[in-house]
Design an enzyme around this catalytic site. Structure first.
Site, mmCIF file in Angstrom:
data_model
loop_
_atom_site.group_PDB
_atom_site.id
_atom_site.type_symbol
_atom_site.label_atom_id
_atom_site.label_comp_id
_atom_site.label_asym_id
_atom_site.label_seq_id
_atom_site.Cartn_x
_atom_site.Cartn_y
_atom_site.Cartn_z
ATOM 1 N N SER A 1 120.857 22.391 -4.754
ATOM 2 C CA SER A 1 120.912 21.932 -3.361
ATOM 3 C C SER A 1 119.835 20.887 -3.165
ATOM 4 O O SER A 1 118.824 20.880 -3.891
ATOM 5 C CB SER A 1 120.656 23.117 -2.430
ATOM 6 O OG SER A 1 120.406 22.676 -1.109
ATOM 7 N N TYR B 1 115.614 30.393 -0.054
ATOM 8 C CA TYR B 1 116.680 29.491 -0.511
ATOM 9 C C TYR B 1 116.083 28.314 -1.284
ATOM 10 O O TYR B 1 116.562 27.958 -2.375
ATOM 11 C CB TYR B 1 117.482 28.995 0.692
ATOM 12 C CG TYR B 1 118.732 28.219 0.329
ATOM 13 C CD1 TYR B 1 119.857 28.881 -0.159
ATOM 14 C CD2 TYR B 1 118.795 26.839 0.485
ATOM 15 C CE1 TYR B 1 121.011 28.182 -0.475
ATOM 16 C CE2 TYR B 1 119.947 26.127 0.170
ATOM 17 C CZ TYR B 1 121.049 26.804 -0.311
ATOM 18 O OH TYR B 1 122.198 26.111 -0.640
HETATM 19 N N1 LIG Z 1 127.199 24.413 2.277
HETATM 20 C C1 LIG Z 1 126.118 23.704 2.062
HETATM 21 O O1 LIG Z 1 125.604 23.014 2.959
HETATM 22 C C2 LIG Z 1 125.506 23.665 0.685
HETATM 23 C C3 LIG Z 1 124.604 22.617 0.375
HETATM 24 C C4 LIG Z 1 124.019 22.598 -0.885
HETATM 25 C C5 LIG Z 1 124.319 23.564 -1.826
HETATM 26 N N2 LIG Z 1 125.197 24.570 -1.489
HETATM 27 C C6 LIG Z 1 125.467 25.580 -2.516
HETATM 28 O O2 LIG Z 1 126.831 25.505 -2.879
HETATM 29 C C7 LIG Z 1 127.279 26.787 -3.322
HETATM 30 C C8 LIG Z 1 128.544 27.161 -2.570
HETATM 31 O O3 LIG Z 1 128.210 27.279 -1.179
HETATM 32 P P1 LIG Z 1 129.298 27.175 -0.025
HETATM 33 O O4 LIG Z 1 128.682 26.383 1.069
HETATM 34 O O5 LIG Z 1 130.594 26.783 -0.577
HETATM 35 O O6 LIG Z 1 129.298 28.706 0.458
HETATM 36 P P2 LIG Z 1 130.472 29.707 0.835
HETATM 37 O O7 LIG Z 1 129.798 30.838 1.511
HETATM 38 O O8 LIG Z 1 131.566 28.975 1.538
HETATM 39 O O9 LIG Z 1 131.010 30.170 -0.599
HETATM 40 C C9 LIG Z 1 130.190 30.919 -1.455
HETATM 41 C C10 LIG Z 1 131.065 31.831 -2.289
HETATM 42 O O10 LIG Z 1 130.213 32.561 -3.177
HETATM 43 C C11 LIG Z 1 130.671 33.902 -3.220
HETATM 44 N N3 LIG Z 1 129.582 34.795 -3.590
HETATM 45 C C12 LIG Z 1 128.431 35.032 -2.925
HETATM 46 N N4 LIG Z 1 127.717 35.960 -3.548
HETATM 47 C C13 LIG Z 1 128.426 36.338 -4.636
HETATM 48 C C14 LIG Z 1 128.207 37.274 -5.679
HETATM 49 N N5 LIG Z 1 127.106 38.056 -5.704
HETATM 50 N N6 LIG Z 1 129.146 37.390 -6.646
HETATM 51 C C15 LIG Z 1 130.271 36.642 -6.626
HETATM 52 N N7 LIG Z 1 130.534 35.743 -5.658
HETATM 53 C C16 LIG Z 1 129.619 35.588 -4.686
HETATM 54 C C17 LIG Z 1 131.174 34.182 -1.812
HETATM 55 O O11 LIG Z 1 132.075 35.294 -1.782
HETATM 56 C C18 LIG Z 1 131.846 32.858 -1.456
HETATM 57 O O12 LIG Z 1 133.214 32.856 -1.811
HETATM 58 C C19 LIG Z 1 126.107 27.749 -3.079
HETATM 59 O O13 LIG Z 1 125.396 27.924 -4.284
HETATM 60 C C20 LIG Z 1 125.262 27.009 -2.061
HETATM 61 O O14 LIG Z 1 123.907 27.396 -2.112
HETATM 62 C C21 LIG Z 1 125.800 24.630 -0.276
#
Ligand SMILES: NC(=O)c1ccc[n+]([C@@H]2O[C@H](COP(=O)([O-])OP(=O)(O)OC[C@H]3O[C@@H](n4cnc5c(N)ncnc54)[C@H](O)[C@@H]3O)[C@@H](O)[C@H]2O)c1
Length: 239
Positions: A135, A148
């Site tokens: 991130s 985080y």
């Molecule tokens: N959304 C943002 O702004 C953003 C920005 C930078 C990085 N990210 C990173 O991108 C990745 C995806 O995030 P997102 O925004 O799509 O989130 P999201 O919540 O939409 O999706 C995350 C997914 O991970 C799964 N998950 C969580 N814990 C789990 C576990 N213990 N075992 C198996 N599955 C698990 C959830 O069920 C979900 O389907 C994450 O690592 C997040 O930190 C997100």
């Protein structure tokens, strides 16, 4: 650009939602075979999709999921680690519990480590590629997100370590700014709809992931790709 991902065996964690789901859809659109791993149910998208239930914090669960996907596809060419949680947001460090801190590290750091540990033999055999979700919070962060930020900084550092540890396998991570997903909606709500606030789509991140997964990026290894509309390039100098 010819990504040449057709027929490749791909495993994506966090595949049920947001960025992971967008990656699954993008790989399927390229003709890849995709193992979609999540602790939540994965939508039924296409014949080429193999949905596998797993919790990335549990080593046996991760090992079983990797084995299921690799054995079904006869190997693994690409692994994408998207599973993640945000944990405390806007919580001062003095009010952040050790349990909340540990929970974030368990999913965002240990989960990525376990994924790579168990996928590594398959990826080594295929001279494959790993892309992890870090991130922009590894580099620049809002107040109240110490857990985080620490977890994503660890993913950046681990990416370099894994690239060194796994000869023949490329390991990179992507570092997007805010992406419009259920996670970000839950944390930030209507702020995402403010036109003055730059927000990217899950598909933007999937484009970055597919490029890093493909042989088109064969010279890039051990890197953190920061995609934040240039926001972090600007200094605090008052001009
Ligand atoms: N959304 C943002 O702004 C953003 C920005 C930078 C990085 N990210 C990173 O991108 C990745 C995806 O995030 P997102 O925004 O799509 O989130 P999201 O919540 O939409 O999706 C995350 C997914 O991970 C799964 N998950 C969580 N814990 C789990 C576990 N213990 N075992 C198996 N599955 C698990 C959830 O069920 C979900 O389907 C994450 O690592 C997040 O930190 C997100």
């Amino acid at each position: 650009m010819r990504l040449e991902l057709a027929g490749k065996a791909v495993l994506v964690t966090g595949a049920a939602s947001g960025i992971g789901l967008a990656c699954v859809q993008a790989f399927l659109a390229e003709g890849a075979r995709v193992g979609a791993v999540d602790r939540a149910p994965v939508p039924t998208l296409a014949d080429g999709l193999l949905a596998v239930h797993a919790d990335v914090t549990d080593e046996q669960s991760v090992a079983a999921a990797v084995g299921t996907v690799a054995e079904r596809f006869g190997g693994l060419d690409v692994v994408v680690g998207c599973a993640g949680i945000s944990g405390p947001v806007g919580t001062p460090v003095t009010e952040t519990s050790a349990a909340d801190f540990a929970a974030v590290m368990a999913v965002n750091v240990t989960g990525q480590f376990l994924l790579v540990k168990h996928a590594a033999p398959w990826l080594t055999a295929a001279r494959g590629s790993i892309v992890l979700l870090a991130s922009d919070s590894a580099f620049t962060i809002a107040p109240g997100m110490a857990a985080y930020g620490a977890s994503k900084g660890a993913v950046v550092a681990m990416t370099r370590a894994l690239a060194v540890d796994l000869p023949g396998v490329r390991v990179n991570c992507v570092c997007p700014s805010v992406v419009d997903t259920p996670m970000a909606r839950g944390d930030l709500g209507a702020v995402l709809d403010d036109p003055a606030f730059p927000v990217q789509a899950p598909e933007d991140v999937a484009d970055q992931v597919l490029y890093l997964a493909s042989a088109r990026s064969r010279t890039i290894n051990g890197q953190a790709v920061l995609a934040d509309f240039g926001v972090s390039a600007r200094s605090g100098f008052p001009a």
